[in-house]
Design a protein around this motif. Sequence first.
Motif, PDB file in Angstrom:
ATOM      1  N   VAL A 101       4.265  16.131   9.750  1.00 20.23           N
ATOM      2  CA  VAL A 101       5.180  15.559   8.768  1.00 20.23           C
ATOM      3  C   VAL A 101       4.352  14.944   7.652  1.00 20.23           C
ATOM      4  N   LEU A 103       4.454  12.645   4.124  1.00 19.57           N
ATOM      5  CA  LEU A 103       5.161  11.691   3.269  1.00 19.57           C
ATOM      6  C   LEU A 103       4.808  12.020   1.830  1.00 19.57           C
ATOM      7  N   VAL A 109      10.187  13.328   2.806  1.00 16.12           N
ATOM      8  CA  VAL A 109       9.227  13.954   3.704  1.00 16.12           C
ATOM      9  C   VAL A 109       9.357  15.467   3.656  1.00 16.12           C
ATOM     10  N   TRP A 123      15.916  12.273   5.005  1.00 15.70           N
ATOM     11  CA  TRP A 123      15.085  11.071   4.986  1.00 15.70           C
ATOM     12  C   TRP A 123      14.714  10.730   3.549  1.00 15.70           C
ATOM     13  N   ILE A 126      11.163   6.476   2.429  1.00 16.05           N
ATOM     14  CA  ILE A 126      10.204   6.368   3.523  1.00 16.05           C
ATOM     15  C   ILE A 126       8.899   5.774   2.983  1.00 16.05           C
ATOM     16  N   GLN A 128       6.289   4.950   5.527  1.00 15.01           N
ATOM     17  CA  GLN A 128       5.278   5.270   6.528  1.00 15.01           C
ATOM     18  C   GLN A 128       5.812   6.346   7.452  1.00 15.01           C
ATOM     19  N   VAL A 129       4.932   7.237   7.905  1.00 19.72           N
ATOM     20  CA  VAL A 129       5.275   8.218   8.926  1.00 19.72           C
ATOM     21  C   VAL A 129       4.331   8.029  10.115  1.00 19.72           C
ATOM     22  N   PHE A 138       8.228  12.551  15.769  1.00 21.07           N
ATOM     23  CA  PHE A 138       7.864  11.974  14.477  1.00 21.07           C
ATOM     24  C   PHE A 138       8.813  10.840  14.119  1.00 21.07           C
ATOM     25  N   TYR A 139       8.279   9.849  13.425  1.00 22.34           N
ATOM     26  CA  TYR A 139       9.046   8.665  13.047  1.00 22.34           C
ATOM     27  C   TYR A 139       8.770   8.342  11.588  1.00 22.34           C
ATOM     28  N   GLY A 140       9.810   7.862  10.919  1.00 21.82           N
ATOM     29  CA  GLY A 140       9.678   7.430   9.543  1.00 21.82           C
ATOM     30  C   GLY A 140      10.174   5.997   9.414  1.00 21.82           C
ATOM     31  N   THR A 142      11.613   3.247   6.788  1.00 20.99           N
ATOM     32  CA  THR A 142      12.197   3.153   5.450  1.00 20.99           C
ATOM     33  C   THR A 142      11.792   1.848   4.775  1.00 20.99           C
ATOM     34  N   TYR A 150      12.636  11.960  14.586  1.00 22.43           N
ATOM     35  CA  TYR A 150      12.833  13.407  14.530  1.00 22.43           C
ATOM     36  C   TYR A 150      12.088  14.032  15.705  1.00 22.43           C
TER      37      TYR A 150
END
Length: 195
Positions: A101, A103, A109, A123, A126, A128-129, A138-140, A142, A150
């Motif tokens: 992923v 950013l 993303v 998304w 965002i 940070q990923v 995977f995480y985002g 906000t 995800y």
Amino acid sequence: SSIPSGSDFVQVSAGVYHAVALRVDGTVVAWGNANGAENVTTVPSGLTGVRQVSGGNSYSLALKQDGTLVHWGGNRGGNMPVEASQIRDAIAVVSGASGAVVLKDNGTVAGIGSAVSIQNKGWKDIVQVAGTPDQDHFYGLTRQGKVLAYHPDDYNWVDKLTVPDDLKDVVQVAASQQTVFALKADGTIATWGIS
């Protein structure tokens, strides 16, 4: 191969069986066990101008100063080298098992490999990923302090990685294979998943 020598490193990223590191001059070194992935520890010739590296499962990614992405090593995600070469305006990248992923500078993303459909998730904002090199989780984070998740893989325990509904005021997110950690603005850490 062995850990490289020197005192000019500014970042290191662990893949599953290898590691990749960024030097202050924007060049990259990699070492470790290739685990069947041809050239995962052989950095592409002439690779310079790098600002971040990310190790995945038998592959690596380099984010260049111009916002483009370079892939080398294994291609578990099917079309990763081509998809990586099409990335523009990136400011951060995180690798998974067979996808990554990215950013982008506008707070959205993009995905490559198994994560390619993340751009359809809406998304935005965002900052940070995060993800894990041995799984495709995977995480985002906000701008508003909310964590998004995800999971393109359908593991039987993935429901345990669902972000808690009451989680807010997060300033950083990190993930291991089966557990997620969120640093909150008040200095506390929230965690969920399989412990």
